[in-house]
Enzyme design. Sequence first.
Site, PDB file in Angstrom:
ATOM      1  N   HIS A  46       0.851  -1.186   0.000  1.00  7.48           N
ATOM      2  CA  HIS A  46       0.000   0.000   0.000  1.00  7.48           C
ATOM      3  C   HIS A  46       0.890   1.241   0.000  1.00  7.48           C
ATOM      4  CE1 HIS A  46      -3.800  -2.018   1.910  1.00  7.48           C
ATOM      5  NE2 HIS A  46      -3.299  -2.719   0.909  1.00  7.48           N
ATOM      6  N   GLU A  48       0.960   3.923   1.789  1.00 12.89           N
ATOM      7  CA  GLU A  48       1.449   4.355   3.097  1.00 12.89           C
ATOM      8  C   GLU A  48       2.589   3.465   3.585  1.00 12.89           C
ATOM      9  OE1 GLU A  48      -1.730   3.631   2.116  1.00 12.89           O
ATOM     10  OE2 GLU A  48      -3.092   4.233   3.704  1.00 12.89           O
ATOM     11  N   CYS A  76      -6.010   1.924   5.967  1.00 10.50           N
ATOM     12  CA  CYS A  76      -6.586   0.653   6.415  1.00 10.50           C
ATOM     13  C   CYS A  76      -5.930   0.273   7.752  1.00 10.50           C
ATOM     14  CB  CYS A  76      -6.327  -0.422   5.356  1.00 10.50           C
ATOM     15  SG  CYS A  76      -4.604  -0.969   5.272  1.00 10.50           S
ATOM     16  N   CYS A  79      -2.021  -0.261   7.483  1.00 12.85           N
ATOM     17  CA  CYS A  79      -1.256   0.971   7.325  1.00 12.85           C
ATOM     18  C   CYS A  79      -1.306   1.824   8.589  1.00 12.85           C
ATOM     19  CB  CYS A  79      -1.763   1.751   6.119  1.00 12.85           C
ATOM     20  SG  CYS A  79      -1.484   0.883   4.560  1.00 12.85           S
TER      21      CYS A  79
END
Length: 150
Positions: A46, A48, A76, A79
């Site tokens: 992801h 992040e 999420c 993260c």
Amino acid sequence: MEEALRQARKAATKGEVPVGAVLVVNGSILTKAHNQVEELKDATAHAEMLAVTAAAGEIGDWRLHEATVYVTKEPCPMCAGAMVLSRVKRVVYGAADPKSGAAGGALNLLQFEGLNHKCEIRSGVKADECRELLREFFQSKRAGSNQGGG
């Protein structure tokens, strides 16, 4: 947030969910990333996560006490957990994610009482633009999956 949006658009052109992140320290961009889950075949890739990992490498420390992460979509749980563990100071996000967001949407890991670090949160920055980018991406994915099936 403008650079995070540029990163999100870059992800979309690669067929990735359009999320971009920028990690800033002392007013300067230290790292920037976009989702690369499909490209890297890695569920943890992801935006992040990539930005936080790269920042730790850049500064030579896993503690990111002075960092602000700008991200186009509410983080999420994975993260958010990484940002708490990395001691990120502040998280600024655009589009809310009421189904799976972990900065107040579905839950709030960034400020969870039992954890030893809490991140400041600012939500809704360029929210309309961030939300529209996601909406267009998923709308085009749905339209593509409805063609030629059958």
